[in-house]
Design a protein around this motif. Structure first.
Motif, PDB file in Angstrom:
ATOM      1  N   ALA A   1      21.382 -20.650 -11.222  1.00  0.00           N
ATOM      2  CA  ALA A   1      19.932 -20.902 -11.214  1.00  0.00           C
ATOM      3  C   ALA A   1      19.441 -21.207  -9.800  1.00  0.00           C
ATOM      4  O   ALA A   1      18.347 -20.798  -9.414  1.00  0.00           O
ATOM      5  CB  ALA A   1      19.601 -22.054 -12.164  1.00  0.00           C
ATOM      6  N   ARG A   2      20.280 -21.919  -9.021  1.00  0.00           N
ATOM      7  CA  ARG A   2      19.844 -22.336  -7.682  1.00  0.00           C
ATOM      8  C   ARG A   2      20.398 -21.448  -6.573  1.00  0.00           C
ATOM      9  O   ARG A   2      20.300 -21.765  -5.400  1.00  0.00           O
ATOM     10  CB  ARG A   2      20.198 -23.810  -7.467  1.00  0.00           C
ATOM     11  N   ARG A   3      20.990 -20.329  -6.963  1.00  0.00           N
ATOM     12  CA  ARG A   3      21.373 -19.249  -6.030  1.00  0.00           C
ATOM     13  C   ARG A   3      22.333 -19.722  -4.935  1.00  0.00           C
ATOM     14  O   ARG A   3      22.201 -19.356  -3.764  1.00  0.00           O
ATOM     15  CB  ARG A   3      20.105 -18.622  -5.445  1.00  0.00           C
ATOM     16  N   VAL A   4      23.280 -20.548  -5.328  1.00  0.00           N
ATOM     17  CA  VAL A   4      24.178 -21.181  -4.351  1.00  0.00           C
ATOM     18  C   VAL A   4      25.043 -20.147  -3.616  1.00  0.00           C
ATOM     19  O   VAL A   4      25.108 -20.150  -2.382  1.00  0.00           O
ATOM     20  CB  VAL A   4      25.072 -22.234  -5.057  1.00  0.00           C
ATOM     21  N   THR A   5      25.703 -19.262  -4.354  1.00  0.00           N
ATOM     22  CA  THR A   5      26.624 -18.343  -3.663  1.00  0.00           C
ATOM     23  C   THR A   5      25.870 -17.234  -2.919  1.00  0.00           C
ATOM     24  O   THR A   5      26.299 -16.782  -1.858  1.00  0.00           O
ATOM     25  CB  THR A   5      27.640 -17.729  -4.644  1.00  0.00           C
ATOM     26  N   GLU A   6      24.749 -16.820  -3.489  1.00  0.00           N
ATOM     27  CA  GLU A   6      23.941 -15.787  -2.837  1.00  0.00           C
ATOM     28  C   GLU A   6      23.437 -16.294  -1.477  1.00  0.00           C
ATOM     29  O   GLU A   6      23.503 -15.600  -0.464  1.00  0.00           O
ATOM     30  CB  GLU A   6      22.748 -15.460  -3.763  1.00  0.00           C
ATOM     31  N   SER A   7      22.987 -17.547  -1.454  1.00  0.00           N
ATOM     32  CA  SER A   7      22.470 -18.098  -0.201  1.00  0.00           C
ATOM     33  C   SER A   7      23.607 -18.376   0.778  1.00  0.00           C
ATOM     34  O   SER A   7      23.444 -18.244   1.995  1.00  0.00           O
ATOM     35  CB  SER A   7      21.634 -19.357  -0.455  1.00  0.00           C
ATOM     36  N   GLU A   8      24.799 -18.717   0.253  1.00  0.00           N
ATOM     37  CA  GLU A   8      25.925 -18.955   1.164  1.00  0.00           C
ATOM     38  C   GLU A   8      26.352 -17.641   1.835  1.00  0.00           C
ATOM     39  O   GLU A   8      26.665 -17.616   3.033  1.00  0.00           O
ATOM     40  CB  GLU A   8      27.115 -19.583   0.426  1.00  0.00           C
TER      41      GLU A   8
ATOM     42  N   ALA B   1      26.767 -14.584   6.731  1.00  0.00           N
ATOM     43  CA  ALA B   1      26.545 -13.289   7.383  1.00  0.00           C
ATOM     44  C   ALA B   1      25.656 -13.431   8.623  1.00  0.00           C
ATOM     45  O   ALA B   1      25.296 -12.433   9.254  1.00  0.00           O
ATOM     46  CB  ALA B   1      25.923 -12.312   6.385  1.00  0.00           C
ATOM     47  N   GLY B   2      25.276 -14.668   8.967  1.00  0.00           N
ATOM     48  CA  GLY B   2      24.466 -14.904  10.162  1.00  0.00           C
ATOM     49  C   GLY B   2      23.019 -14.472   9.992  1.00  0.00           C
ATOM     50  O   GLY B   2      22.311 -14.244  10.972  1.00  0.00           O
ATOM     51  N   GLN B   3      22.563 -14.376   8.735  1.00  0.00           N
ATOM     52  CA  GLN B   3      21.198 -13.885   8.499  1.00  0.00           C
ATOM     53  C   GLN B   3      20.141 -14.988   8.489  1.00  0.00           C
ATOM     54  O   GLN B   3      18.949 -14.718   8.387  1.00  0.00           O
ATOM     55  CB  GLN B   3      21.150 -13.135   7.154  1.00  0.00           C
ATOM     56  N   TRP B   4      20.560 -16.241   8.601  1.00  0.00           N
ATOM     57  CA  TRP B   4      19.600 -17.360   8.526  1.00  0.00           C
ATOM     58  C   TRP B   4      18.956 -17.571   9.898  1.00  0.00           C
ATOM     59  O   TRP B   4      19.567 -18.131  10.792  1.00  0.00           O
ATOM     60  CB  TRP B   4      20.328 -18.628   8.070  1.00  0.00           C
ATOM     61  N   LYS B   5      17.725 -17.093  10.022  1.00  0.00           N
ATOM     62  CA  LYS B   5      17.033 -17.172  11.310  1.00  0.00           C
ATOM     63  C   LYS B   5      16.001 -18.288  11.337  1.00  0.00           C
ATOM     64  O   LYS B   5      15.732 -18.863  12.389  1.00  0.00           O
ATOM     65  CB  LYS B   5      16.345 -15.839  11.648  1.00  0.00           C
ATOM     66  N   GLU B   6      15.356 -18.527  10.214  1.00  0.00           N
ATOM     67  CA  GLU B   6      14.409 -19.647  10.186  1.00  0.00           C
ATOM     68  C   GLU B   6      14.275 -20.145   8.749  1.00  0.00           C
ATOM     69  O   GLU B   6      14.568 -19.419   7.805  1.00  0.00           O
ATOM     70  CB  GLU B   6      13.027 -19.248  10.746  1.00  0.00           C
ATOM     71  N   TRP B   7      13.833 -21.378   8.623  1.00  0.00           N
ATOM     72  CA  TRP B   7      13.584 -21.963   7.301  1.00  0.00           C
ATOM     73  C   TRP B   7      12.246 -21.446   6.806  1.00  0.00           C
ATOM     74  O   TRP B   7      11.309 -21.309   7.583  1.00  0.00           O
ATOM     75  CB  TRP B   7      13.561 -23.492   7.444  1.00  0.00           C
TER      76      TRP B   7
ATOM     77  N   ASP C   1       9.919 -20.375   0.666  1.00  0.00           N
ATOM     78  CA  ASP C   1      10.475 -19.783  -0.545  1.00  0.00           C
ATOM     79  C   ASP C   1      11.892 -19.243  -0.334  1.00  0.00           C
ATOM     80  O   ASP C   1      12.369 -18.427  -1.114  1.00  0.00           O
ATOM     81  CB  ASP C   1       9.559 -18.675  -1.069  1.00  0.00           C
ATOM     82  N   LEU C   2      12.563 -19.701   0.739  1.00  0.00           N
ATOM     83  CA  LEU C   2      13.910 -19.205   1.021  1.00  0.00           C
ATOM     84  C   LEU C   2      14.843 -19.544  -0.147  1.00  0.00           C
ATOM     85  O   LEU C   2      15.071 -20.714  -0.448  1.00  0.00           O
ATOM     86  CB  LEU C   2      14.424 -19.824   2.323  1.00  0.00           C
ATOM     87  N   PHE C   3      15.369 -18.536  -0.796  1.00  0.00           N
ATOM     88  CA  PHE C   3      16.262 -18.685  -1.957  1.00  0.00           C
ATOM     89  C   PHE C   3      15.696 -19.641  -3.019  1.00  0.00           C
ATOM     90  O   PHE C   3      16.429 -20.423  -3.615  1.00  0.00           O
ATOM     91  CB  PHE C   3      17.690 -19.082  -1.528  1.00  0.00           C
TER      92      PHE C   3
ATOM     93  N   VAL D   1      24.200 -12.342  -9.111  1.00  0.00           N
ATOM     94  CA  VAL D   1      25.215 -12.743 -10.082  1.00  0.00           C
ATOM     95  C   VAL D   1      26.290 -13.558  -9.362  1.00  0.00           C
ATOM     96  O   VAL D   1      26.690 -13.224  -8.250  1.00  0.00           O
ATOM     97  CB  VAL D   1      25.821 -11.506 -10.816  1.00  0.00           C
ATOM     98  N   VAL D   2      26.675 -14.649  -9.991  1.00  0.00           N
ATOM     99  CA  VAL D   2      27.757 -15.490  -9.473  1.00  0.00           C
ATOM    100  C   VAL D   2      29.014 -15.117 -10.250  1.00  0.00           C
ATOM    101  O   VAL D   2      29.006 -15.110 -11.485  1.00  0.00           O
ATOM    102  CB  VAL D   2      27.449 -16.993  -9.670  1.00  0.00           C
ATOM    103  N   LEU D   3      30.093 -14.781  -9.548  1.00  0.00           N
ATOM    104  CA  LEU D   3      31.314 -14.286 -10.189  1.00  0.00           C
ATOM    105  C   LEU D   3      32.476 -15.221  -9.877  1.00  0.00           C
ATOM    106  O   LEU D   3      32.744 -15.493  -8.702  1.00  0.00           O
ATOM    107  CB  LEU D   3      31.641 -12.883  -9.669  1.00  0.00           C
ATOM    108  N   THR D   4      33.170 -15.701 -10.917  1.00  0.00           N
ATOM    109  CA  THR D   4      34.356 -16.542 -10.696  1.00  0.00           C
ATOM    110  C   THR D   4      35.500 -16.019 -11.570  1.00  0.00           C
ATOM    111  O   THR D   4      35.268 -15.448 -12.632  1.00  0.00           O
ATOM    112  CB  THR D   4      34.063 -18.025 -11.032  1.00  0.00           C
TER     113      THR D   4
END
Ligand code: 8YV
Length: 328
Positions: free
Chosen positions: A118-125, A130-136, A139-141, A283-286
């Motif tokens: 729900a909180r998009r933890v792995t997608e945001s990680e 991947a070095g894509q975090w440029k600014e806050w 609505d980021l994730f 999708v979070v996969l474990t």
């Protein structure tokens, strides 16, 4: 001289479990990382009275016919859809599972997967790594609310109830559920859970958690038609068994954002994963780890060992699945 029964441990277990079994049996172990094919399993089971299996070893009529000395199969899992239980009963072979000891740990994980999804933890990680975090940005994730939102549970056994208690008491979530049989009013009150039919469950759940056993009846219980009834903002969590969800249909629904996200710990044909699930971001996969804490996995392995000892040495298994074999 009385000969000790021989048993096979079909998948590597902790050394103290092997030592415990060696006090009673001639024990053949399986090296770590090894998974036997059906033919290899049959070969290793020759002359064995018992076997400790995981959910990955299929016990069917063909195997039983080829292993006439087998008396007990002790599953290191609460689920036992790897057993053809009627065939085992017909062959006079006892099956046991490993219930209860994993309930709270598995419920914890169900909640962890729900939160991560729900909180998009792995997608945001992945984005950050991947070095894509440029600014806050505002609505980021941005994900879905968990507290206060409606939790739907399909399958309301011990694990479903443990998840419901966490949701209702810890997160203030209204809980609705559907199950083959309705809980008693006392259990419903303890879980603060309301019984609904499956259509209402699909329609109303903000998060839908699957905790039902796999059987022919639950095969593809969630397919394209069911996914279409869910809210486009909903998340789907499967900690039950692969095959309950139609993974191909789910991948399409996720790609087309017909539901918001999914968290999957189990897969059709695992350890293979449907390739389309590997390419959708939401999708979070474990890898089937819901019961994986060392104390819980140890308790599960000891319970399986205690079933072998209880039955083959004392005639009293701890958690038999087909006790009619004992009477016979
Ligand atoms: C097991 C499980 O670890 O208990 C079950 O049914 O799915 C897991 O807890 C797995 O099946 C290995 O046996």
């Amino acid at each position: 001289m009385n000969q000790r029964p021989s048993i096979l441990i079909a998948r590597a277990v902790f050394p103290d479990v092997v030592e415990k079994l060696q006090q009673h049996f001639e024990v053949e172990t399986t090296p770590a990382g090894v998974v036997w094919s059906s033919a290899e399993l049959v070969q290793r089971l020759q002359g064995k009275a018992g076997v400790l299996t995981t959910g990955g070893e299929r016990i069917d009529a063909a195997l039983l016919a080829a292993c006439p000395h087998l008396k007990i199969v002790a599953n290191l899992a609460v689920g036992y859809n790897n057993f053809d239980l009627p065939a085992m009963t017909a062959a006079g072979v006892l099956g046991t599972n490993a219930p209860d000891v994993l309930t709270e740990t598995t419920a914890d994980f169900g909640f962890a997967l729900l939160m991560a999804t729900a909180r998009r933890v792995t997608e945001s990680e992945r984005f950050l790594r991947a070095g894509q975090w440029k600014e806050w940005s505002l609505d980021l994730f941005a994900g879905a609310e968990v507290h206060g939102s409606t939790l739907g549970i399909l399958g309301m056994g011990r694990i479903g109830q443990a998840i419901a208690r966490r949701a209702a008491h810890g997160f203030g979530m209204p809980v609705i559920y559907h199950n083959r049989s309705r809980l008693t009013p006392e259990l419903e009150a303890a879980c603060k859970a309301t019984y609904v039919d499956k259509a209402e469950l699909l329609r109303r759940a903000d998060h839908l958690l699957l905790v039902l056993p796999y059987s022919a009846a639950s095969h593809h219980a969630i397919g394209a038609a069911e996914l279409a009834q869910m809210k486009p903002t909903a998340t789907l969590i499967n900690i039950a068994r692969g095959g309950i969800v139609d993974d191909a249909a789910l991948a399409v629904a996720l790609r087309e954002r017909r539901i918001a996200a999914a968290g999957l710990d189990v897969f059709e044909g695992e350890p293979r994963v449907h390739p389309d699930l590997l390419t959708v971001p939401n999708v979070v996969l474990t890898p089937h780890i819901a019961s994986a804490t060392l104390p819980t996995r140890s308790a599960m392995a000891h319970l399986a060992a205690d079933n072998l000892i209880g039955f083959l040495v004392e005639g009293r298994p701890v958690t038999p699945l087909n006790p009619e074999v004992l009477a016979a």
